[in-house]
Design a protein around this motif. Structure first.
Motif, PDB file in Angstrom:
ATOM      1  N   TRP A  21       0.821  -1.223   0.000  1.00  0.00           N
ATOM      2  CA  TRP A  21       0.000   0.000   0.000  1.00  0.00           C
ATOM      3  C   TRP A  21       0.849   1.264   0.000  1.00  0.00           C
ATOM      4  CZ3 TRP A  21      -4.419   1.249  -1.769  1.00  0.00           C
ATOM      5  CH2 TRP A  21      -5.340   0.232  -1.987  1.00  0.00           C
ATOM      6  N   GLY A  71      -9.052   0.964   8.173  1.00  0.00           N
ATOM      7  CA  GLY A  71      -8.397   0.964   6.866  1.00  0.00           C
ATOM      8  C   GLY A  71      -8.958   2.130   6.073  1.00  0.00           C
ATOM      9  N   CYS A  72      -8.687   3.339   6.572  1.00  0.00           N
ATOM     10  CA  CYS A  72      -9.372   4.536   6.030  1.00  0.00           C
ATOM     11  C   CYS A  72      -8.744   5.030   4.743  1.00  0.00           C
ATOM     12  CB  CYS A  72      -9.380   5.659   7.068  1.00  0.00           C
ATOM     13  SG  CYS A  72      -7.725   6.256   7.511  1.00  0.00           S
ATOM     14  N   GLY A  73      -7.530   4.569   4.411  1.00  0.00           N
ATOM     15  CA  GLY A  73      -6.898   5.035   3.182  1.00  0.00           C
ATOM     16  C   GLY A  73      -6.812   6.547   3.162  1.00  0.00           C
ATOM     17  N   THR A  74      -7.331   7.138   2.088  1.00  0.00           N
ATOM     18  CA  THR A  74      -7.267   8.597   1.946  1.00  0.00           C
ATOM     19  C   THR A  74      -8.323   9.301   2.791  1.00  0.00           C
ATOM     20  OG1 THR A  74      -8.682   8.525  -0.001  1.00  0.00           O
ATOM     21  CG2 THR A  74      -6.306   8.397  -0.377  1.00  0.00           C
ATOM     22  N   TYR A  76     -11.727   9.485   2.820  1.00  0.00           N
ATOM     23  CA  TYR A  76     -12.910  10.218   2.337  1.00  0.00           C
ATOM     24  C   TYR A  76     -14.208   9.794   3.021  1.00  0.00           C
ATOM     25  CZ  TYR A  76     -13.124   6.264  -0.979  1.00  0.00           C
ATOM     26  OH  TYR A  76     -13.146   5.023  -1.552  1.00  0.00           O
ATOM     27  N   ASP A  92      -5.157   3.528   9.576  1.00  0.00           N
ATOM     28  CA  ASP A  92      -4.670   2.891   8.351  1.00  0.00           C
ATOM     29  C   ASP A  92      -3.251   2.396   8.561  1.00  0.00           C
ATOM     30  OD1 ASP A  92      -5.765   2.787   5.284  1.00  0.00           O
ATOM     31  OD2 ASP A  92      -3.566   2.738   5.383  1.00  0.00           O
ATOM     32  N   ASN A  93      -2.944   1.340   7.807  1.00  0.00           N
ATOM     33  CA  ASN A  93      -1.675   0.623   7.911  1.00  0.00           C
ATOM     34  C   ASN A  93      -0.597   1.209   7.008  1.00  0.00           C
ATOM     35  OD1 ASN A  93      -0.064  -1.638   8.660  1.00  0.00           O
ATOM     36  ND2 ASN A  93      -0.673  -2.730   6.808  1.00  0.00           N
ATOM     37  N   SER A  94      -0.915   2.251   6.240  1.00  0.00           N
ATOM     38  CA  SER A  94       0.058   2.814   5.291  1.00  0.00           C
ATOM     39  C   SER A  94       0.272   4.296   5.573  1.00  0.00           C
ATOM     40  CB  SER A  94      -0.450   2.620   3.850  1.00  0.00           C
ATOM     41  OG  SER A  94       0.195   3.517   2.969  1.00  0.00           O
ATOM     42  N   GLN A  97      -0.642   6.390   2.442  1.00  0.00           N
ATOM     43  CA  GLN A  97      -2.073   6.683   2.291  1.00  0.00           C
ATOM     44  C   GLN A  97      -2.491   7.787   3.269  1.00  0.00           C
ATOM     45  OE1 GLN A  97      -3.584   5.559  -0.502  1.00  0.00           O
ATOM     46  NE2 GLN A  97      -5.022   4.087   0.412  1.00  0.00           N
ATOM     47  N   GLY A 117      -1.576   2.524  12.006  1.00  0.00           N
ATOM     48  CA  GLY A 117      -1.528   1.258  12.735  1.00  0.00           C
ATOM     49  C   GLY A 117      -2.381   0.200  12.062  1.00  0.00           C
ATOM     50  N   ASN A 118      -2.439  -0.928  12.737  1.00  0.00           N
ATOM     51  CA  ASN A 118      -3.113  -2.118  12.241  1.00  0.00           C
ATOM     52  C   ASN A 118      -4.525  -2.183  12.833  1.00  0.00           C
ATOM     53  OD1 ASN A 118      -3.904  -4.731  11.599  1.00  0.00           O
ATOM     54  ND2 ASN A 118      -2.360  -5.726  12.905  1.00  0.00           N
ATOM     55  N   ALA A 119      -5.541  -2.248  11.984  1.00  0.00           N
ATOM     56  CA  ALA A 119      -6.930  -2.266  12.457  1.00  0.00           C
ATOM     57  C   ALA A 119      -7.273  -3.534  13.238  1.00  0.00           C
ATOM     58  CB  ALA A 119      -7.879  -2.118  11.273  1.00  0.00           C
ATOM     59  N   GLU A 135     -14.556   0.331   3.813  1.00  0.00           N
ATOM     60  CA  GLU A 135     -14.827   0.096   2.386  1.00  0.00           C
ATOM     61  C   GLU A 135     -13.540  -0.402   1.746  1.00  0.00           C
ATOM     62  OE1 GLU A 135     -14.606   3.320  -0.303  1.00  0.00           O
ATOM     63  OE2 GLU A 135     -16.370   2.720  -1.447  1.00  0.00           O
ATOM     64  N   TYR A 136     -13.467  -1.689   1.453  1.00  0.00           N
ATOM     65  CA  TYR A 136     -12.239  -2.280   0.901  1.00  0.00           C
ATOM     66  C   TYR A 136     -11.031  -1.971   1.782  1.00  0.00           C
ATOM     67  CZ  TYR A 136     -14.483  -3.161  -3.675  1.00  0.00           C
ATOM     68  OH  TYR A 136     -15.281  -3.618  -4.699  1.00  0.00           O
ATOM     69  N   TRP A 141      -8.297  -6.525   3.711  1.00  0.00           N
ATOM     70  CA  TRP A 141      -6.836  -6.615   3.843  1.00  0.00           C
ATOM     71  C   TRP A 141      -6.397  -7.121   5.210  1.00  0.00           C
ATOM     72  CZ3 TRP A 141      -4.394  -6.060  -0.629  1.00  0.00           C
ATOM     73  CH2 TRP A 141      -5.029  -5.312  -1.627  1.00  0.00           C
TER      74      TRP A 141
HETATM   75  C1  LIG Z   1      -8.555   0.398  -1.079  1.00  0.00           C
HETATM   76  S1  LIG Z   1      -7.968   1.275   0.360  1.00  0.00           S
HETATM   77  C2  LIG Z   1      -9.553   1.523   1.092  1.00  0.00           C
HETATM   78  C3  LIG Z   1      -9.664   2.788   1.874  1.00  0.00           C
HETATM   79  C4  LIG Z   1     -10.609   3.859   1.347  1.00  0.00           C
HETATM   80  N1  LIG Z   1     -11.955   3.368   1.132  1.00  0.00           N
HETATM   81  C5  LIG Z   1      -9.989   4.406   0.098  1.00  0.00           C
HETATM   82  O1  LIG Z   1     -10.349   3.954  -1.005  1.00  0.00           O
HETATM   83  O2  LIG Z   1      -9.132   5.292   0.181  1.00  0.00           O
HETATM   84  C6  LIG Z   1      -7.330  -0.020   1.415  1.00  0.00           C
HETATM   85  C7  LIG Z   1      -6.642   0.524   2.662  1.00  0.00           C
HETATM   86  O3  LIG Z   1      -6.593  -0.482   3.663  1.00  0.00           O
HETATM   87  C8  LIG Z   1      -5.399  -0.265   4.389  1.00  0.00           C
HETATM   88  N2  LIG Z   1      -5.072  -1.451   5.185  1.00  0.00           N
HETATM   89  C9  LIG Z   1      -4.634  -2.648   4.747  1.00  0.00           C
HETATM   90  N3  LIG Z   1      -4.445  -3.477   5.786  1.00  0.00           N
HETATM   91  C10 LIG Z   1      -4.762  -2.790   6.901  1.00  0.00           C
HETATM   92  C11 LIG Z   1      -4.741  -3.099   8.290  1.00  0.00           C
HETATM   93  N4  LIG Z   1      -4.383  -4.306   8.734  1.00  0.00           N
HETATM   94  N5  LIG Z   1      -5.103  -2.131   9.156  1.00  0.00           N
HETATM   95  C12 LIG Z   1      -5.474  -0.897   8.719  1.00  0.00           C
HETATM   96  N6  LIG Z   1      -5.502  -0.558   7.422  1.00  0.00           N
HETATM   97  C13 LIG Z   1      -5.169  -1.487   6.518  1.00  0.00           C
HETATM   98  C14 LIG Z   1      -4.392   0.051   3.321  1.00  0.00           C
HETATM   99  O4  LIG Z   1      -3.222   0.652   3.846  1.00  0.00           O
HETATM  100  C15 LIG Z   1      -5.187   0.945   2.404  1.00  0.00           C
HETATM  101  O5  LIG Z   1      -5.004   2.295   2.685  1.00  0.00           O
END
Ligand SMILES: C[S@@+](CC[C@H](N)C(=O)[O-])C[C@H]1O[C@@H](n2cnc3c(N)ncnc32)[C@H](O)[C@@H]1O
Length: 262
Positions: A21, A71-74, A76, A92-94, A97, A117-119, A135-136, A141
């Motif tokens: 990620w 896993g909030c990513g960006t 939104y 979020d883990n990245s 992001q 951190g790790n969810a 959402e994804y 993940w």
């Molecule tokens: C497709 S994005 C989804 C987030 C948001 N809906 C978006 O599209 O920006 C997937 C996210 O899940 C995060 N992720 C993956 N494994 C994770 C974990 N164990 N804990 C927290 N976040 C995690 C990734 O770093 C990534 O930012």
């Protein structure tokens, strides 16, 4: 804010997904920028951009609710919740992001806590939230046998869990290459849990329907709905793994809605 364990303490799938990620984040900036601009009532879900106004995935009134996006990513979705009056937190883990999320917070003047951190192990107290959403994110993940108990711990009695995942039939029909799903079952249903793909080093998690229901119920949730998303006849997507023709016939995305008993 950080909830960070030392990298060597992280589960192997979390370390691998973090590396992936961090490298993919740049490709998700434009989508984050577009999605952050959506106002209440205009939000859209998933790879087909299906309107919230037709799906009603969010509770009607989130004002005053404490929410956590796993896993909030960006970020939104948390921004949407903030505009609707909630008090969001994202994890979020990245870091890459989260860097986009922080920049968009500043640009939009919407600030909320973002945790690196790790969810599966969130550094926050029990019963801190009314809504957990993904959402994804952690929903595909992270290991459901770790993140679902963690969501249950974080939620107050009566709290809601809403998460979007790839459709199960899509997962069964997806070849192990970046090509669209076929109309053939290409992998077994029984035993679904951890999936790895030959095209990258990431790890995904999927469960069969019965396993999802048992996992949710054993963690104190009642399942309220399973919404199978069907795109509009003229929908488009950048997602290469499914065609519109396929997604009009079978659900390419599914949303679980559950409520913590209490
Ligand atoms: C497709 S994005 C989804 C987030 C948001 N809906 C978006 O599209 O920006 C997937 C996210 O899940 C995060 N992720 C993956 N494994 C994770 C974990 N164990 N804990 C927290 N976040 C995690 C990734 O770093 C990534 O930012």
């Amino acid at each position: 804010m950080t909830g960070e364990a030392e990298p060597e303490e992280l589960p192997e799938h979390v370390r691998r997904n973090r590396a992936e990620w961090d490298s993919w984040a740049v490709d998700f900036v434009a989508d984050g920028e577009r999605s952050w601009k959506l106002s209440p009532g205009d939000e859209t879900w998933g790879v087909w951009g299906i309107p919230e106004a037709s799906l009603h995935l969010l509770p009607d009134d989130v004002s005053g609710l404490d929410t956590i996006e796993l896993g909030c990513g960006t970020g939104y979705i948390s921004a949407w919740l903030a505009r609707r009056g909630a008090r969001p937190v994202g994890i979020d883990n990245s870091e890459a992001q989260l860097a986009t999320a922080r920049r968009l917070q500043a640009e939009h003047g919407i600030e909320f806590p973002l945790i690196f951190g790790n969810a599966e192990t969130v550094p926050l107290p029990d019963a801190s939230f009314d809504l957990a959403i993904s959402e994804y994110g952690a929903s595909i993940w992270a290991d459901p046998y770790r993140w679902v108990p963690e969501a249950a711990r974080l939620l107050r009695p009566g709290g809601r869990l809403i998460f979007l995942v790839n459709g199960l039939i899509l997962t069964l029909c997806s070849p192990d290459v970046e090509e669209p799903a076929t109309d053939r079952l290409l992998r077994p249903y029984f035993g679904l849990h951890r999936l790895e793909w030959s095209v990258d080093d990431s790890v995904n998690f999927y469960l069969g329907y019965g396993d999802w229901i048992r996992l949710l119920r054993s963690n104190g949730f009642d399942v309220e709905d399973l919404v199978e998303l069907r795109p509009a006849e003229d929908a488009t997507t950048n997602f290469k793994e499914v065609t519109l023709d396929w997604a009009r016939q079978w659900p390419s995305e599914e949303v679980w809605k559950a409520r913590k008993r209490g």
